[in-house]
Design a protein around this motif. Structure first.
Motif, short mmCIF file in Angstrom:
data_model
loop_
_atom_site.label_atom_id
_atom_site.label_comp_id
_atom_site.label_asym_id
_atom_site.label_seq_id
_atom_site.Cartn_x
_atom_site.Cartn_y
_atom_site.Cartn_z
N GLU A 180 0.83 -1.20 0.00
CA GLU A 180 0.00 0.00 0.00
C GLU A 180 0.87 1.26 0.00
N ALA A 181 1.96 1.25 0.78
CA ALA A 181 2.86 2.39 0.79
C ALA A 181 3.47 2.62 -0.59
N GLU A 182 3.80 1.53 -1.29
CA GLU A 182 4.35 1.64 -2.63
C GLU A 182 3.31 2.21 -3.59
N ARG A 183 2.07 1.78 -3.47
CA ARG A 183 1.01 2.34 -4.32
C ARG A 183 0.84 3.83 -4.09
N GLN A 184 0.88 4.23 -2.83
CA GLN A 184 0.74 5.65 -2.51
C GLN A 184 1.91 6.46 -3.04
N ARG A 185 3.13 5.89 -2.93
CA ARG A 185 4.31 6.59 -3.44
C ARG A 185 4.19 6.80 -4.94
N ARG A 186 3.75 5.76 -5.64
CA ARG A 186 3.61 5.89 -7.09
C ARG A 186 2.52 6.89 -7.46
N ALA A 187 1.46 6.92 -6.68
CA ALA A 187 0.38 7.88 -6.95
C ALA A 187 0.87 9.31 -6.78
N ALA A 191 1.14 12.08 -9.71
CA ALA A 191 0.49 13.38 -9.58
C ALA A 191 1.48 14.51 -9.81
N ALA A 192 2.70 14.35 -9.27
CA ALA A 192 3.73 15.37 -9.46
C ALA A 192 4.12 15.47 -10.92
#
Length: 202
Positions: A180-187, A191-192
């Motif tokens: 989940e942390a990896e998914r959030q990082r990629r998101a 976005a950036a």
């Protein structure tokens, strides 16, 4: 039936307003396999290392595949096992259930897996899995909680499991959290990038 199959049936049967993450479920299914292998004495844990036991003939094809382990020291860690074995495992188990007639295809969307049109058949396997679920069987409930299946929240790890099973459950929880942390990082990175592409980051 096996714990992984029961877990998938529970995941399919549980009402959910969101799509399940297949990666989360695949990691939990790999943990379920390892717990079944521990129960069959096909493996034991030495700390967090998976040590092969005797090699039983397992009637379930996928579980039998899972019993193919690193045979020499240093043995595979539980964490490494989850990431290796869990890759694509939800799709493999869904296909196995379909081959066995436990699920059928319909022309409507089944919510837990957005890409599927798959529904459970009314079968003894389904009733057995749901009996484990409604009775809040410790291992199945803990795995469902790790996979974030709707209605699985238990408020903590069940007390009635042994140390080896507890180690596997903790590893599944940690792996799902890491994913989940990896998914959030990629998101965040996406976005950036999108902001820069649109010129918003200048």
């Amino acid at each position: 039936m096996t714990t992984p199959r029961d877990l998938l049936i529970v995941a399919m049967d549980a009402e959910s307003g969101r799509a399940l993450e297949r990666g989360d479920l695949s990691l939990a299914l790999a943990g379920a396999e390892l717990i079944d292998l521990l129960s069959a004495q096909a493996v034991r844990l030495d700390g967090e290392r998976i040590v092969p036991g005797y090699r039983p003939t397992l009637p379930d094809r996928l579980l039998d595949q899972a019993a193919s382990l690193v045979q020499q020291s240093p043995y595979e860690s539980v964490d490494d096992w989850l990431w290796r074995r869990g890759h694509g495992l939800a799709a493999a188990y869904l296909s196995a259930l379909e081959d066995d007639g436990e699920v059928t295809r319909e022309h409507r969307r089944w919510r837990p897996f957005e890409a599927g049109q798959t529904v459970l058949a009314d079968s003894p396997a389904r009733r057995r899995a749901m009996d484990r679920w409604t009775s809040r069987e410790a291992v199945l409930t803990a795995l469902a909680t790790a996979a974030r299946i709707n209605g699985a929240e238990t408020g903590g790890e069940p007390a009635e499991v042994d140390d080896a099973v507890s180690t596997v459950l903790a590893a599944v929880h940690d792996a799902v959290t890491e994913l989940e942390a990896e998914r959030q990082r990629r998101a965040v990175e996406k976005a950036a990038f999108d902001n820069i592409w649109r010129g918003d980051g200048s």
